[in-house]
Scaffold this motif. Structure first.
Motif, PDB file in Angstrom:
ATOM      1  N   LEU A 251       2.303  -6.891   1.533  1.00  0.00           N
ATOM      2  CA  LEU A 251       0.908  -6.457   1.480  1.00  0.00           C
ATOM      3  C   LEU A 251       0.070  -7.474   0.714  1.00  0.00           C
ATOM      4  O   LEU A 251       0.574  -8.188  -0.155  1.00  0.00           O
ATOM      5  N   GLU A 255      -4.650  -4.656  -0.728  1.00  0.00           N
ATOM      6  CA  GLU A 255      -3.906  -3.532  -0.158  1.00  0.00           C
ATOM      7  C   GLU A 255      -2.972  -2.893  -1.189  1.00  0.00           C
ATOM      8  O   GLU A 255      -2.829  -1.669  -1.231  1.00  0.00           O
ATOM      9  N   LYS A 256      -2.341  -3.714  -2.025  1.00  0.00           N
ATOM     10  CA  LYS A 256      -1.482  -3.169  -3.081  1.00  0.00           C
ATOM     11  C   LYS A 256      -2.270  -2.318  -4.057  1.00  0.00           C
ATOM     12  O   LYS A 256      -1.845  -1.226  -4.437  1.00  0.00           O
ATOM     13  N   SER A 258      -5.084  -0.782  -3.503  1.00  0.00           N
ATOM     14  CA  SER A 258      -5.509   0.446  -2.821  1.00  0.00           C
ATOM     15  C   SER A 258      -4.367   1.442  -2.729  1.00  0.00           C
ATOM     16  O   SER A 258      -4.559   2.640  -2.958  1.00  0.00           O
ATOM     17  N   LEU A 259      -3.166   0.967  -2.438  1.00  0.00           N
ATOM     18  CA  LEU A 259      -2.009   1.851  -2.324  1.00  0.00           C
ATOM     19  C   LEU A 259      -1.629   2.446  -3.679  1.00  0.00           C
ATOM     20  O   LEU A 259      -1.330   3.643  -3.782  1.00  0.00           O
ATOM     21  N   SER A 262      -4.414   5.074  -4.873  1.00  0.00           N
ATOM     22  CA  SER A 262      -4.457   6.350  -4.141  1.00  0.00           C
ATOM     23  C   SER A 262      -3.518   6.279  -2.935  1.00  0.00           C
ATOM     24  O   SER A 262      -3.942   5.929  -1.824  1.00  0.00           O
ATOM     25  N   PRO A 263      -2.231   6.605  -3.148  1.00  0.00           N
ATOM     26  CA  PRO A 263      -1.264   6.503  -2.042  1.00  0.00           C
ATOM     27  C   PRO A 263      -1.628   7.371  -0.844  1.00  0.00           C
ATOM     28  O   PRO A 263      -1.477   6.943   0.301  1.00  0.00           O
ATOM     29  N   ASN A 265      -4.596   8.427   0.268  1.00  0.00           N
ATOM     30  CA  ASN A 265      -5.705   7.866   1.039  1.00  0.00           C
ATOM     31  C   ASN A 265      -5.264   6.647   1.836  1.00  0.00           C
ATOM     32  O   ASN A 265      -5.659   6.468   2.998  1.00  0.00           O
ATOM     33  N   TYR A 266      -4.438   5.814   1.217  1.00  0.00           N
ATOM     34  CA  TYR A 266      -3.983   4.616   1.921  1.00  0.00           C
ATOM     35  C   TYR A 266      -3.111   4.985   3.120  1.00  0.00           C
ATOM     36  O   TYR A 266      -3.282   4.438   4.221  1.00  0.00           O
ATOM     37  N   LYS A 269      -4.736   6.224   6.441  1.00  0.00           N
ATOM     38  CA  LYS A 269      -5.411   5.249   7.303  1.00  0.00           C
ATOM     39  C   LYS A 269      -4.430   4.477   8.188  1.00  0.00           C
ATOM     40  O   LYS A 269      -4.861   3.693   9.042  1.00  0.00           O
ATOM     41  N   LEU A 270      -3.124   4.699   7.986  1.00  0.00           N
ATOM     42  CA  LEU A 270      -2.121   3.980   8.763  1.00  0.00           C
ATOM     43  C   LEU A 270      -1.669   4.800   9.963  1.00  0.00           C
ATOM     44  O   LEU A 270      -1.861   6.023  10.025  1.00  0.00           O
TER      45      LEU A 270
END
Length: 345
Positions: A251, A255-256, A258-259, A262-263, A265-266, A269-270
């Motif tokens: 990542l 991205e790290k 963001s993860l 808030s895991p 929310n991240y 989006k996947l």
């Protein structure tokens, strides 16, 4: 409670307030906690933001101690209270109390959500065994101290039970049944309750009446400070373990962040396939991080047991002037009643 007439000029009393100490305490604590909250989250621990705030906060806090020791005419925290072993023991053990209490309240629901897949409501409900038993045992231990006249045994038993409860929490995994989850929560709640009320009675019994308000408020301050530091350290432990495990996902840095912040929310989006792949890396890392946090909490509780046994001896709870003050209070109540009746006539 009978009221005592307040005498003296308010201007003189206002001048006696240690405003310099208030400013130094607020500034030092705020800047120091800002650095602790930033570290390992928004900024790396070795970043200029974190290092600068920690150094400045520590320097201002040291200035506060020096001012209370030599500068203030009427200090907020008189240094002579630390001549009492019980005050030192209570401060150290309440630091551990605040650390463990806030960390478990914050992370146990997250643990149940991420490791067991519980809903938000069910994960929050799993705190009930802790909070309910904490309230019950705190009340019961206070009554026992009142009946028996001893607080030392309640405090020591509480720290032992709390250490066992958090140690058992570190053994939970997806195969652990609901009975174990509730039982470990009950043990933890009983431990928390037995270390709260008796410790307050002990620290107040260890000083003179004129210092009782100071040691009570300082004890609460140290407890809150321990809780804030505990959350910062626990968050750093979990984030560092997660960051290490996320290297296999390739990542980017945004991205790290963001993860980690808030895991849920991240992951939302996947795609389903990508989300499952990330979860397969994320959940074991979280499980390991929670286990480390619980083990640290158990070790702190065990250390607090040793400190309490060393620095918190049993002292006599009755004071020589108790009866005199009771009689004085009764006379003041009667006097107030007589004044009210005279006013009505």
């Amino acid at each position: 409670m009978p009221l005592r007439r307040v005498e003296g000029d308010w201007r003189v009393k206002l001048k006696a307030v240690d405003f310099v100490g208030v400013f130094l305490a607020l500034a030092g604590t705020a800047v120091l906690l800002l650095g602790l909250n930033w570290g390992g989250g928004e900024y790396a621990w070795d970043s200029a933001h974190v290092v600068a705030t920690l150094v400045v906060g520590a320097a201002v806090s040291a200035g506060f101690v020096g001012w209370q020791w030599k500068g203030a005419r009427v200090p907020l925290v008189p240094m002579h209270i630390f001549r009492s072993r019980i005050v030192n023991g209570a401060c150290l053990t309440m630091f551990a109390n605040g650390w463990n209490f806030l960390v478990q309240i914050y992370y146990i629901p997250a643990f149940y959500q991420l490791v067991f897949g519980y809903s938000t409501v069910k994960a929050g409900a799993m705190l009930l065994p802790i909070t309910l038993l904490q309230t019950f045992s705190s009340t019961l231990s206070g009554l026992i101290v009142h009946w028996v006249g001893r607080y030392r045994e309640c405090i020591l038993v509480g720290w032992v039970i709390w250490a066992i409860g958090l140690g058992l929490f570190s053994t939970l995994d997806r195969s652990s049944g609901l009975g174990k989850q509730i039982g470990y929560g009950i043990l933890t709640g009983v431990g928390v309750g037995n270390t709260l009320q008796p410790a307050l009675i002990a620290v107040q019994a260890g000083v003179g009446r004129r210092d009782m308000a100071v040691v009570t408020s300082f004890r609460s301050f140290i407890r809150n400070l321990g809780g804030t530091l505990g959350l910062a350290v626990a968050g750093t432990i979990i984030n560092n373990l997660l960051a290490t495990s996320l290297t296999s996902l390739a990542l980017t840095d945004p991205e790290k962040r963001s993860l980690l912040s808030s895991p849920h929310n991240y992951l939302s989006k996947l795609s389903t396939e990508d989300a499952e792949h990330v979860r397969s890396v994320l959940i074991p890392a979280y499980r390991h991080g929670f286990r480390v946090v619980f083990v640290v909490g158990a070790a702190l509780a065990a250390a607090a047991f040793v400190v309490a046994g060393w620095l918190m001896p049993q002292v006599e709870l009755r004071r020589v002037d108790d009866e005199e003050l009771k009689e004085e209070g009764k006379l003041r109540i009667r006097g107030n009643g007589d004044e009210e009746r005279a006013g009505k006539k």
